[in-house]
Scaffold this motif. Sequence first.
Motif, short mmCIF file in Angstrom:
data_model
loop_
_atom_site.label_atom_id
_atom_site.label_comp_id
_atom_site.label_asym_id
_atom_site.label_seq_id
_atom_site.Cartn_x
_atom_site.Cartn_y
_atom_site.Cartn_z
N TYR A 110 -16.79 -1.29 0.60
CA TYR A 110 -15.68 -1.54 0.98
C TYR A 110 -14.85 -0.28 1.17
CZ TYR A 110 -10.95 -3.23 0.95
OH TYR A 110 -9.52 -3.84 1.32
N GLU B 131 -6.68 11.51 -6.34
CA GLU B 131 -7.21 10.12 -6.74
C GLU B 131 -8.53 10.16 -7.06
OE1 GLU B 131 -7.88 7.33 -3.59
OE2 GLU B 131 -6.12 6.01 -4.54
N ASP C 74 0.80 -1.37 0.02
CA ASP C 74 0.08 0.04 -0.07
C ASP C 74 0.94 1.19 -0.02
OD1 ASP C 74 -2.01 1.78 0.11
OD2 ASP C 74 -2.64 1.28 2.10
N LYS D 139 1.09 4.15 -0.86
CA LYS D 139 0.77 5.64 -1.48
C LYS D 139 2.00 6.49 -0.61
CE LYS D 139 -3.56 5.25 0.05
NZ LYS D 139 -5.17 5.55 0.07
C1 GN1 Z 1 -6.84 1.68 0.62
O1 GN1 Z 1 -6.31 2.14 3.58
P1 GN1 Z 1 -5.82 3.01 2.43
O2 GN1 Z 1 -6.44 4.39 2.19
O3 GN1 Z 1 -4.17 3.35 2.88
C2 GN1 Z 1 -6.59 0.29 0.43
C3 GN1 Z 1 -5.56 0.31 -0.82
C4 GN1 Z 1 -5.84 1.14 -2.16
C5 GN1 Z 1 -6.25 2.54 -1.77
C6 GN1 Z 1 -6.35 3.41 -2.46
C7 GN1 Z 1 -6.69 -2.36 2.91
O4 GN1 Z 1 -5.67 2.16 1.46
O5 GN1 Z 1 -5.30 -1.05 -1.45
O6 GN1 Z 1 -4.76 1.08 -3.01
O7 GN1 Z 1 -7.12 2.41 -0.53
N1 GN1 Z 1 -6.36 -0.51 1.26
C8 GN1 Z 1 -6.92 -1.81 1.68
O8 GN1 Z 1 -6.27 4.85 -2.44
O9 GN1 Z 1 -7.66 -2.28 0.66
#
Ligand code: GN1
Length: 360
Positions: A322, A259, A213, A215
């Motif tokens: 989700y 995004e 993840d 980001k």
């Molecule tokens: C979710 O929880 P977060 O915002 O760091 C997601 C990622 C996606 C992302 C899209 C556990 O991340 O897989 O890429 O949103 N996390 C989960 O911004 O599904």
Amino acid sequence: MKQVLDIASHFRLEGRAVSAENYGGGHINDTFLLKTDAGENYILQRINTSVFKDAEALMDNVIKVTDFIKEKIAREGGDPQRGTLSVVLTEDGGTLYREGEGCWRVYTFIRGTMTLQSCENQEQFYASACAFGHFQKLLADFPADTLYESIPDFHNTKLRYAAFEEAVKRDARGRAASVAEEIAFVRSRRDFASVLVDMQERGELPLRVTHNDTKLNNVLFDAESGLPLAVVDLDTVMPGLSVNDFGDSIRFGATYAAEDEPDLTRVRFEPDLFDCYTRGFLGECGSLLTDNEKRMLPVGAMMMTFECGMRFLTDYLNGDTYFKIHRENHNLDRCRTQFKLVRDMEAAREQMDEIVKAYC
Ligand code: GN1
Ligand code: ADP
Ligand code: MG
């Protein structure tokens, strides 16, 4: 916020929690910044247990990984307390506090840091690449078989495709007809969805311990120097593909648009940002990667962007169950930005290949 402060009182904090405010912009967990009357700050999070089915096992992963990283940072001469997360235990000595449906944990707040929701310049994106590349390097010899898979098949794009088809078939909210164009976009890339999974199954790409993840907003930068300090949000650290870690960063960060930008004319893939990230990432962990991994980095970028767009679309079709949404059609807007970026990346494929070659 009283309920949140009550929850906080079950953890071994310095002082008593006196304020709690929503923090960060995550799509899955709820995050709060806690302040205590002793002048300490903490991060309190409510873990989404319909997404993370076994929170105890997840916290075991976090402890194992952060202990391992701390040791390495200390050996490198860094500050282990600022270079990764530190879990704060509950009064009973556990890693989680449960009350009703809620499942909570606390981290110490790493002070003097900042996060970016999008980059303001190329240097920042380069710095985040160094952080994630270094993270990959730090965990290169972590025993992967000791990790619990916190979300099985998380980046199995082939299975994500099957889930998408299932959602189209069920059409739970009667939305499929209105997104025929997006559905066609996904279907015309059905074979693409399997490319990396198939390579991994054939042994052409190694499984490594990855973040999954990556980001930009999961990197803490030192507020003063602007240098990257720590990679956070470790819930999805588990065996995965390095190209997907690289790719997910590109998906989110190699554009100046958000995004969920509704105006697609503002959403563009930026090859210059791709260049910076590739330079930073390969500079840190390039020597570790196989030729196949390096060659497939641009595919990782396209795959993660395609997969994420498809996941947003699937969730839109399922009725937004989700990802958290904050407005009508939020998941659809998110899906559309991702597909715009996929198109741009497809058009820039040769350029991306050249950039990767230049840093190998
Ligand atoms: C979710 O929880 P977060 O915002 O760091 C997601 C990622 C996606 C992302 C899209 C556990 O991340 O897989 O890429 O949103 N996390 C989960 O911004 O599904
Ligand atoms: P989510 O799963 O909701 O994305 P994160 O764990 O990424 O939650 O936390 C949300 C935000 O909180 C991060 O983007 C970062 O800005 C900040 N953050 C998280 N952990 C810490 C920490 N230990 N110290 C300082 N800030 C943190
Ligand atoms: Mg996060």
